[in-house]
Design a protein around this motif. Structure first.
Motif, PDB file in Angstrom:
ATOM      1  N   GLN A  72      19.742   3.347  30.749  1.00 34.77           N
ATOM      2  CA  GLN A  72      20.438   2.188  30.183  1.00 34.77           C
ATOM      3  C   GLN A  72      20.339   2.174  28.662  1.00 34.77           C
ATOM      4  O   GLN A  72      21.324   1.924  27.974  1.00 34.77           O
ATOM      5  CB  GLN A  72      19.880   0.882  30.751  1.00 34.77           C
ATOM      6  CG  GLN A  72      20.586  -0.365  30.215  1.00 34.77           C
ATOM      7  CD  GLN A  72      22.054  -0.376  30.551  1.00 34.77           C
ATOM      8  OE1 GLN A  72      22.432  -0.559  31.690  1.00 34.77           O
ATOM      9  NE2 GLN A  72      22.912  -0.152  29.565  1.00 34.77           N
ATOM     10  N   LEU A  73      19.146   2.446  28.133  1.00 31.44           N
ATOM     11  CA  LEU A  73      18.995   2.458  26.678  1.00 31.44           C
ATOM     12  C   LEU A  73      19.898   3.511  26.036  1.00 31.44           C
ATOM     13  O   LEU A  73      20.589   3.229  25.056  1.00 31.44           O
ATOM     14  CB  LEU A  73      17.544   2.705  26.286  1.00 31.44           C
ATOM     15  CG  LEU A  73      16.601   1.512  26.387  1.00 31.44           C
ATOM     16  CD1 LEU A  73      15.191   1.918  25.961  1.00 31.44           C
ATOM     17  CD2 LEU A  73      17.095   0.344  25.566  1.00 31.44           C
ATOM     18  N   ALA A  74      19.915   4.707  26.585  1.00 29.67           N
ATOM     19  CA  ALA A  74      20.765   5.765  26.032  1.00 29.67           C
ATOM     20  C   ALA A  74      22.240   5.357  26.081  1.00 29.67           C
ATOM     21  O   ALA A  74      22.990   5.597  25.124  1.00 29.67           O
ATOM     22  CB  ALA A  74      20.534   7.076  26.774  1.00 29.67           C
ATOM     23  N   ALA A  75      22.654   4.708  27.170  1.00 26.25           N
ATOM     24  CA  ALA A  75      24.043   4.241  27.277  1.00 26.25           C
ATOM     25  C   ALA A  75      24.335   3.191  26.198  1.00 26.25           C
ATOM     26  O   ALA A  75      25.385   3.235  25.547  1.00 26.25           O
ATOM     27  CB  ALA A  75      24.309   3.674  28.671  1.00 26.25           C
ATOM     28  N   TRP A  76      23.410   2.254  26.008  1.00 29.23           N
ATOM     29  CA  TRP A  76      23.600   1.254  24.956  1.00 29.23           C
ATOM     30  C   TRP A  76      23.642   1.905  23.580  1.00 29.23           C
ATOM     31  O   TRP A  76      24.457   1.529  22.742  1.00 29.23           O
ATOM     32  CB  TRP A  76      22.485   0.221  24.990  1.00 29.23           C
ATOM     33  CG  TRP A  76      22.700  -0.887  25.981  1.00 29.23           C
ATOM     34  CD1 TRP A  76      23.891  -1.345  26.475  1.00 29.23           C
ATOM     35  CD2 TRP A  76      21.693  -1.700  26.577  1.00 29.23           C
ATOM     36  NE1 TRP A  76      23.668  -2.386  27.345  1.00 29.23           N
ATOM     37  CE2 TRP A  76      22.343  -2.626  27.421  1.00 29.23           C
ATOM     38  CE3 TRP A  76      20.307  -1.728  26.489  1.00 29.23           C
ATOM     39  CZ2 TRP A  76      21.639  -3.571  28.156  1.00 29.23           C
ATOM     40  CZ3 TRP A  76      19.618  -2.671  27.223  1.00 29.23           C
ATOM     41  CH2 TRP A  76      20.272  -3.588  28.058  1.00 29.23           C
ATOM     42  N   PHE A  77      22.780   2.896  23.322  1.00 35.00           N
ATOM     43  CA  PHE A  77      22.764   3.554  22.014  1.00 35.00           C
ATOM     44  C   PHE A  77      24.092   4.262  21.758  1.00 35.00           C
ATOM     45  O   PHE A  77      24.634   4.192  20.654  1.00 35.00           O
ATOM     46  CB  PHE A  77      21.596   4.533  21.892  1.00 35.00           C
ATOM     47  CG  PHE A  77      20.231   3.890  22.009  1.00 35.00           C
ATOM     48  CD1 PHE A  77      20.031   2.538  21.786  1.00 35.00           C
ATOM     49  CD2 PHE A  77      19.137   4.658  22.353  1.00 35.00           C
ATOM     50  CE1 PHE A  77      18.766   1.953  21.888  1.00 35.00           C
ATOM     51  CE2 PHE A  77      17.874   4.101  22.453  1.00 35.00           C
ATOM     52  CZ  PHE A  77      17.688   2.747  22.226  1.00 35.00           C
ATOM     53  N   ARG A  78      24.623   4.949  22.772  1.00 36.71           N
ATOM     54  CA  ARG A  78      25.921   5.626  22.619  1.00 36.71           C
ATOM     55  C   ARG A  78      27.023   4.601  22.338  1.00 36.71           C
ATOM     56  O   ARG A  78      27.843   4.789  21.434  1.00 36.71           O
ATOM     57  CB  ARG A  78      26.257   6.451  23.859  1.00 36.71           C
ATOM     58  CG  ARG A  78      25.574   7.804  23.912  1.00 36.71           C
ATOM     59  CD  ARG A  78      26.094   8.676  25.035  1.00 36.71           C
ATOM     60  NE  ARG A  78      25.833   8.124  26.348  1.00 36.71           N
ATOM     61  CZ  ARG A  78      24.678   8.274  27.016  1.00 36.71           C
ATOM     62  NH1 ARG A  78      23.700   8.977  26.503  1.00 36.71           N
ATOM     63  NH2 ARG A  78      24.532   7.740  28.198  1.00 36.71           N
ATOM     64  N   GLN A  79      27.053   3.530  23.149  1.00 39.28           N
ATOM     65  CA  GLN A  79      28.074   2.491  22.955  1.00 39.28           C
ATOM     66  C   GLN A  79      27.955   1.854  21.562  1.00 39.28           C
ATOM     67  O   GLN A  79      28.955   1.697  20.858  1.00 39.28           O
ATOM     68  CB  GLN A  79      27.916   1.385  23.995  1.00 39.28           C
ATOM     69  CG  GLN A  79      28.259   1.757  25.416  1.00 39.28           C
ATOM     70  CD  GLN A  79      27.966   0.597  26.361  1.00 39.28           C
ATOM     71  OE1 GLN A  79      28.343  -0.537  26.095  1.00 39.28           O
ATOM     72  NE2 GLN A  79      27.267   0.874  27.453  1.00 39.28           N
ATOM     73  N   ALA A  80      26.738   1.488  21.193  1.00 40.28           N
ATOM     74  CA  ALA A  80      26.515   0.782  19.916  1.00 40.28           C
ATOM     75  C   ALA A  80      26.902   1.659  18.739  1.00 40.28           C
ATOM     76  O   ALA A  80      27.445   1.168  17.745  1.00 40.28           O
ATOM     77  CB  ALA A  80      25.060   0.341  19.822  1.00 40.28           C
ATOM     78  N   SER A  81      26.623   2.958  18.833  1.00 42.88           N
ATOM     79  CA  SER A  81      26.917   3.857  17.709  1.00 42.88           C
ATOM     80  C   SER A  81      28.412   4.044  17.495  1.00 42.88           C
ATOM     81  O   SER A  81      28.828   4.467  16.422  1.00 42.88           O
ATOM     82  CB  SER A  81      26.229   5.208  17.921  1.00 42.88           C
ATOM     83  OG  SER A  81      26.848   5.928  18.972  1.00 42.88           O
ATOM     84  N   ALA A  82      29.210   3.741  18.508  1.00 43.18           N
ATOM     85  CA  ALA A  82      30.663   3.885  18.403  1.00 43.18           C
ATOM     86  C   ALA A  82      31.318   2.639  17.800  1.00 43.18           C
ATOM     87  O   ALA A  82      32.520   2.658  17.493  1.00 43.18           O
ATOM     88  CB  ALA A  82      31.255   4.172  19.782  1.00 43.18           C
ATOM     89  N   LEU A  83      30.558   1.567  17.612  1.00 44.89           N
ATOM     90  CA  LEU A  83      31.078   0.311  17.078  1.00 44.89           C
ATOM     91  C   LEU A  83      30.886   0.270  15.566  1.00 44.89           C
ATOM     92  O   LEU A  83      30.069   1.013  15.023  1.00 44.89           O
ATOM     93  CB  LEU A  83      30.351  -0.867  17.736  1.00 44.89           C
ATOM     94  CG  LEU A  83      30.499  -0.969  19.253  1.00 44.89           C
ATOM     95  CD1 LEU A  83      29.508  -1.977  19.813  1.00 44.89           C
ATOM     96  CD2 LEU A  83      31.926  -1.332  19.624  1.00 44.89           C
TER      97      LEU A  83
END
Length: 136
Positions: free
Chosen positions: A120-131
């Motif tokens: 979950q953390l890795a998914a959030w980091f990927r999503q957040a970095s694209a914003l």
């Protein structure tokens, strides 16, 4: 060179600087179980967002996407937890649980005995970095 002073909550006092070295110094100075959490977060960011920019500001590690300005994540030591700050947290799926007075910010508090959900953390980091990053 002496060890960094620990401030309130065991938060290391690290001089403001850009790059990986000050973030690693911060993590190395995190006390006890908090260091494990800091290392895990840093490792997960490195895996999820290759080339992520790093800095320490206000005794807090910050992470930014390699190709844009601003920051997507920060973390900070408190007495009973390490607080992860997602600057555009309301845009993540699922939205991290901790609310903020700032409209888009969401938090995740990780305590000593919490199981870290690396997927979950890795998914959030990927999503957040694209914003768009938060400019501080």
């Amino acid at each position: 060179m002496s060890a960094p002073k620990l401030l309130s909550g065991g938060n290391p006092q690290i001089p403001k600087a850009d790059g990986d070295a000050p973030v690693q110094a911060y993590i190395a100075a995190m006390p006890d179980w908090k260091q494990r959490i800091g290392r895990t977060v840093d490792d997960l960011v490195a895996g999820a967002v290759p080339g992520a920019r790093k800095a320490v500001k206000w005794n807090t590690p910050f992470y930014g996407a390699p190709d844009r300005e601003g920051w997507f994540l920060a973390f900070h030591c408190f007495d009973r937890y390490v607080k992860l700050t997602f600057f555009r947290g309301t845009s993540l799926d699922p939205v991290p649980p901790g609310t903020s007075k700032q409209a888009e910010v969401r938090y995740l508090d990780i305590r000593e005995d919490d199981r870290i959900d690396a997927v979950q953390l890795a998914a959030w980091f990927r999503q957040a970095s694209a914003l768009p990053g938060e400019k501080l």
